[in-house]
Design a protein around this motif. Sequence first.
Motif, PDB file in Angstrom:
ATOM      1  N   PRO A  49      43.829  51.395   0.291  1.00  0.00           N
ATOM      2  CA  PRO A  49      43.087  50.220  -0.188  1.00  0.00           C
ATOM      3  C   PRO A  49      42.924  49.110   0.841  1.00  0.00           C
ATOM      4  O   PRO A  49      41.852  48.501   0.924  1.00  0.00           O
ATOM      5  N   MET A  50      43.961  48.801   1.631  1.00  0.00           N
ATOM      6  CA  MET A  50      43.831  47.722   2.611  1.00  0.00           C
ATOM      7  C   MET A  50      42.708  48.000   3.581  1.00  0.00           C
ATOM      8  O   MET A  50      41.974  47.098   3.969  1.00  0.00           O
ATOM      9  N   TYR A  51      42.558  49.261   3.954  1.00  0.00           N
ATOM     10  CA  TYR A  51      41.552  49.629   4.941  1.00  0.00           C
ATOM     11  C   TYR A  51      40.154  49.681   4.343  1.00  0.00           C
ATOM     12  O   TYR A  51      39.187  49.243   4.972  1.00  0.00           O
ATOM     13  N   ARG A  57      39.111  45.966   3.748  1.00  0.00           N
ATOM     14  CA  ARG A  57      38.782  45.212   4.961  1.00  0.00           C
ATOM     15  C   ARG A  57      37.496  45.714   5.611  1.00  0.00           C
ATOM     16  O   ARG A  57      36.637  44.920   6.005  1.00  0.00           O
ATOM     17  N   GLN A  58      37.336  47.030   5.696  1.00  0.00           N
ATOM     18  CA  GLN A  58      36.172  47.578   6.379  1.00  0.00           C
ATOM     19  C   GLN A  58      34.933  47.646   5.490  1.00  0.00           C
ATOM     20  O   GLN A  58      33.807  47.530   5.984  1.00  0.00           O
ATOM     21  N   GLN A  67      38.975  41.014   3.686  1.00  0.00           N
ATOM     22  CA  GLN A  67      40.203  40.742   4.430  1.00  0.00           C
ATOM     23  C   GLN A  67      41.210  39.976   3.583  1.00  0.00           C
ATOM     24  O   GLN A  67      42.413  40.220   3.652  1.00  0.00           O
ATOM     25  N   VAL A  68      40.719  39.055   2.773  1.00  0.00           N
ATOM     26  CA  VAL A  68      41.600  38.272   1.894  1.00  0.00           C
ATOM     27  C   VAL A  68      42.203  39.175   0.827  1.00  0.00           C
ATOM     28  O   VAL A  68      43.421  39.172   0.582  1.00  0.00           O
ATOM     29  N   ILE A  80      45.222  44.687  -9.942  1.00  0.00           N
ATOM     30  CA  ILE A  80      44.095  43.750 -10.035  1.00  0.00           C
ATOM     31  C   ILE A  80      43.212  43.732  -8.778  1.00  0.00           C
ATOM     32  O   ILE A  80      42.002  43.961  -8.875  1.00  0.00           O
ATOM     33  N   PRO A  81      43.756  43.475  -7.570  1.00  0.00           N
ATOM     34  CA  PRO A  81      42.878  43.476  -6.391  1.00  0.00           C
ATOM     35  C   PRO A  81      42.245  44.829  -6.122  1.00  0.00           C
ATOM     36  O   PRO A  81      41.101  44.907  -5.637  1.00  0.00           O
TER      37      PRO A  81
END
Length: 454
Positions: free
Chosen positions: A141-143, A146-147, A154-155, A429-430
Amino acid sequence: MEQIMLLWKMLCEITNVLWGIPLMALMVGVGIYFTLRTGLFQIRGIPFWWKRTLGEIFKGDTDDSREGELKPFQALSAVLAGTIGGGTISGVAAAIAVGGPGSVFWMWLIAIVGMMTKMVEVTLAVHFRKKGSNGEFYGGPMYYMRQGLGHRGQVIAGIYAVALLILVLTDACFVQPNTLAACVNDVFAVPLFISGVVVVLIALAVILSGGIQKIGPFCGKMVPPMVLIYLLASLVVVVMNLGSVPAVFAEIIHYAFVPAPALGGFVGASVQLAMARGASRGIFTNEAGMGTAATVHAMAQTDHPIHQGLYGIFEVFVTFIICTLTSLSILCSGVWNNGNTGVVLTFDAFRSVWGYFGIVILCVAVVLFTFSSYLGFYVEFRTCVAYLFGEKAEKWLRWLYFILPILSVTMEVEMVWDLADMAVGFIVIPNMIALLLLSPTFFRLYHEYMGKEN
């Protein structure tokens, strides 16, 4: 001590609010959205995804020339190692002990719509993965936040990464070792602390001797026999109590919408509590909506992101079957309201049919389940650490991963699961927001792959 208990009570109240109607609506709503947009693919496409997951595993149809570090089956096994055990055996029992029979219904609902949610997560993780300077693949998920989402991503990715690190430490370092230690203590009377030390020492030997490359093959060999043993053992418990099955199904449906009264050691549960416990443990078990499994699948060798996403559907299906058999074993045997909880409650159900010998065999399976879970979660831990602090930080921060289990094995079961519920709520949630925002990318990949295959 009084201030600590007051803080703990406040955190529990926050969790109960978090797992109320709004979060349920978000989780189920996102799952239904992808289900309808794909024409009920998880049901309509059963022959298709079954052939391209389990069918390929039996045929040994893999291509080592594809980019990635793990074969699809090894990625599948590593993820199942992280979900089967603490979630399907201890978590399901804890949900029933607190939320009553109705909690099982909400587990089922989360699993059905979660099949599509998890397919989306895995697909996006593979599509947006990146190769680190060490030659290893990183994704999740972070990637894809962000991408795929630019500056706003990013937030969201930063919030998710912090929440994921907390969840991984909670699950891997608290739930799994605690379940293992309680199991061994219940059957063999081994002190909890000793179990914690042994788990850490063996994990150190595996991870430090070969790193990530050792985890996939290890789980690939251990998970299939564990699953088979547990399925057969729980099925026997259900068959021996076959006459109770119709009444149990009726109770599951009834108490999903009506408060369950106090009975025996069960203190009673509201519909909201049944919904909260069923949903949170359902997600904790199959990881659909959390995005955690996607970090492992991002390392898989695959020819297309959607192809690997099909393994996400299959994973939820497997955990759905195991959770159902665990629930039926506990409810049909009549032990669900005896006042016990966690893995001990599941053992009470098995003990009623198998006696001591069967419990010993089951204990061995549970130990292997939970240890594999603890080991498999290291992939997600190092992904979080690399994202938040850089790849080099893993060398130092990994010791946190090996210290916490020694402390967690002596904690109360319900306290451990309350921690897990909090972590799951904040991470969902995110991730759900990101999945909706990235849905055009998923549907483009979906139609591209299906058009090629049909």
